[in-house]
Design an enzyme around this catalytic site. Sequence first.
Site, PDB file in Angstrom:
ATOM      1  N   ASP A  83       0.784  -1.147   0.001  1.00  0.00           N
ATOM      2  CA  ASP A  83       0.016   0.041   0.170  1.00  0.00           C
ATOM      3  C   ASP A  83       0.939   1.328  -0.254  1.00  0.00           C
ATOM      4  O   ASP A  83       0.805   2.201  -0.749  1.00  0.00           O
ATOM      5  CB  ASP A  83      -0.860  -0.015   1.312  1.00  0.00           C
ATOM      6  CG  ASP A  83      -1.553  -1.180   1.317  1.00  0.00           C
ATOM      7  OD1 ASP A  83      -2.606  -1.713   0.386  1.00  0.00           O
ATOM      8  OD2 ASP A  83      -1.304  -2.015   2.304  1.00  0.00           O
ATOM      9  N   GLU A  93       2.000  -6.229  -5.199  1.00  0.00           N
ATOM     10  CA  GLU A  93       1.623  -5.352  -6.319  1.00  0.00           C
ATOM     11  C   GLU A  93       3.091  -4.708  -6.765  1.00  0.00           C
ATOM     12  O   GLU A  93       3.271  -4.405  -7.915  1.00  0.00           O
ATOM     13  CB  GLU A  93       0.528  -4.542  -5.989  1.00  0.00           C
ATOM     14  CG  GLU A  93       0.221  -3.630  -7.160  1.00  0.00           C
ATOM     15  CD  GLU A  93      -1.176  -2.838  -6.724  1.00  0.00           C
ATOM     16  OE1 GLU A  93      -2.066  -3.518  -6.337  1.00  0.00           O
ATOM     17  OE2 GLU A  93      -1.296  -1.830  -7.343  1.00  0.00           O
TER      18      GLU A  93
END
Lengths: 190, 377
Positions: free
Chosen positions: B17, B273
């Site tokens: 994040d 990610e």
Amino acid sequence: MKTGKELKPGTVIRIDNDPWLVQKAEFTKSGRNSAIMKTKLKNLLTGYKTETVYSADDKLDDVILDRKEATLSFISGDTYTFMDTTDYTMYELNAEDIESVLPFVEEGMTDVCEAVFFEDRLVSVELPTTIVRQVDYTEGSARGDTSGKVMKPAKLKNGTELSVADFIEIGDWIEIDTREGGSYKGRAKV
Amino acid sequence: MKPTWDIFCCVVDNYGDIGVTWRLARQLVAEHDVAVRLWVDELAAFVRLCPEADAQARQQWQQGVEVCLWPADWQPTAVPDVVIGAFGCHLPAAYVQAMQDRTVPAVWLNLEYLSAEGWVEGCHGLPSPQANGLRKVFFFPGFTPGTGGLLREATLLARRKAFEDDPQARQAFLRGLGVRVHEGARLISLFAYENPGLASWLDVLAADTRPSHLLVPEGRILGDVQAWLGESGLGVGSVTQRGALTVQILPFVSQDDYDRLLWCCEFNAVRGEDSFVRAQWAGRPLLWHIYVQEEYAHWEKLEAFLDHYTQGLSAPAAAALVALWRAWNMDRDMGQAWRELLAHWPELSAHAERWCAAQAAQPDLATALVQFCRNSL
């Protein structure tokens, strides 16, 4: 209040003071992405349509709707006429208004539906959770399975396709769960 | 006057994040002349990515970005032109109220996680009108033109090319990390979550005829590495050899240095990610350890990416790649899958470059966000 996850066809939510009918709702939960509900909304005052996305936990103002029992009277082109079972009033809806239940609406059906009204105007119809339909076509049993775990495609009278147990034959009556798009429940005792 | 943006990042776990939001914030400032305030609820995670940052400072400037602690006791602040809630995080109620009170509505975006699944295109850019009258928009990164694209700085591929064309720069970078690679050794980076399949991969690397040098930045896979080596307490700088395999533990490096590390390696095992995307920009064969979700929800995401990524590969090479990725993500034996992958190495290497070029031909995520906001303001 309703959460995004609770939205379903027939729900009416208030956005900027306008009532919006949920015509279609698709829930998606995948990977780390937040669970979302993609919806197709129709403004009940202007007729304007739009697509939106809500997080599952978004809070929305829902509109309290009137509900009455109704049955399908007849279909004429894209127009579906339902009749109030208590006072015999006829109400018309077009195919788009009942898009989510359309696969299971067919001529001659006797299901007692819930007609959803907003300010005395019929805006949507909800089918019972379980309905019974006749299989119009399916291939013969491929493996002779009787457990109900092996599935195969089948077609209803109105052309809707769904998966049914391998032992189901043409002409059989089946129970369908109409929630979340509709799925085979079992052979119906007719 | 510069447009002002707020990006809210709630650190759930790991560094994905904060990795994505920090990278986005930096790029917006550097390339799009935007004033960015990055709200982070856990500065300790941020400091790992930006070592010069202060984990105690409620407000600080790093690389042109105003980085603020997102405190539990939210204090009133001016609402900017654009507000991004990253990954579905919930903005402070008082802040949302301030958004409502703004004369000109702010553009409110919900930046979602990256996925190659088909439904993403259908949801990207759709509005989410809220009960309070505010209009949020869902913005999805992705691999196809119908999505928001991937984070990629304008000069990234040129910088990579310059680095690759300069063997001395490569050597100096590796030397700076204390890495000495034997002639002919295959350099591999390993950044992953805990993975029981690691042992079977390391077994086959150790038994290989060609030496391999495995670089492991500090992280969650370290326990499995230690277990395989039969050594505990391995720290940064540890170098251990087993057969043809050398295992070296590296420090957790900055984002820019991690890019260089990926560019140095022939093969990169990545996770989550941010590192997953950076490995694709490295143009090398890669292995993705996807973030595990309940009820195996991540598998569809994995398969969706593989469906895209393997297009253009021969059937045997695609099968080898898919088998390796599935083995890695489904705790299966990696040995045979790795051997089969090696048989298709030249094709997979060329394919990784083609994939990188094809993705780079699409607008990057930061540019797409800026364009969207310009059109909305």
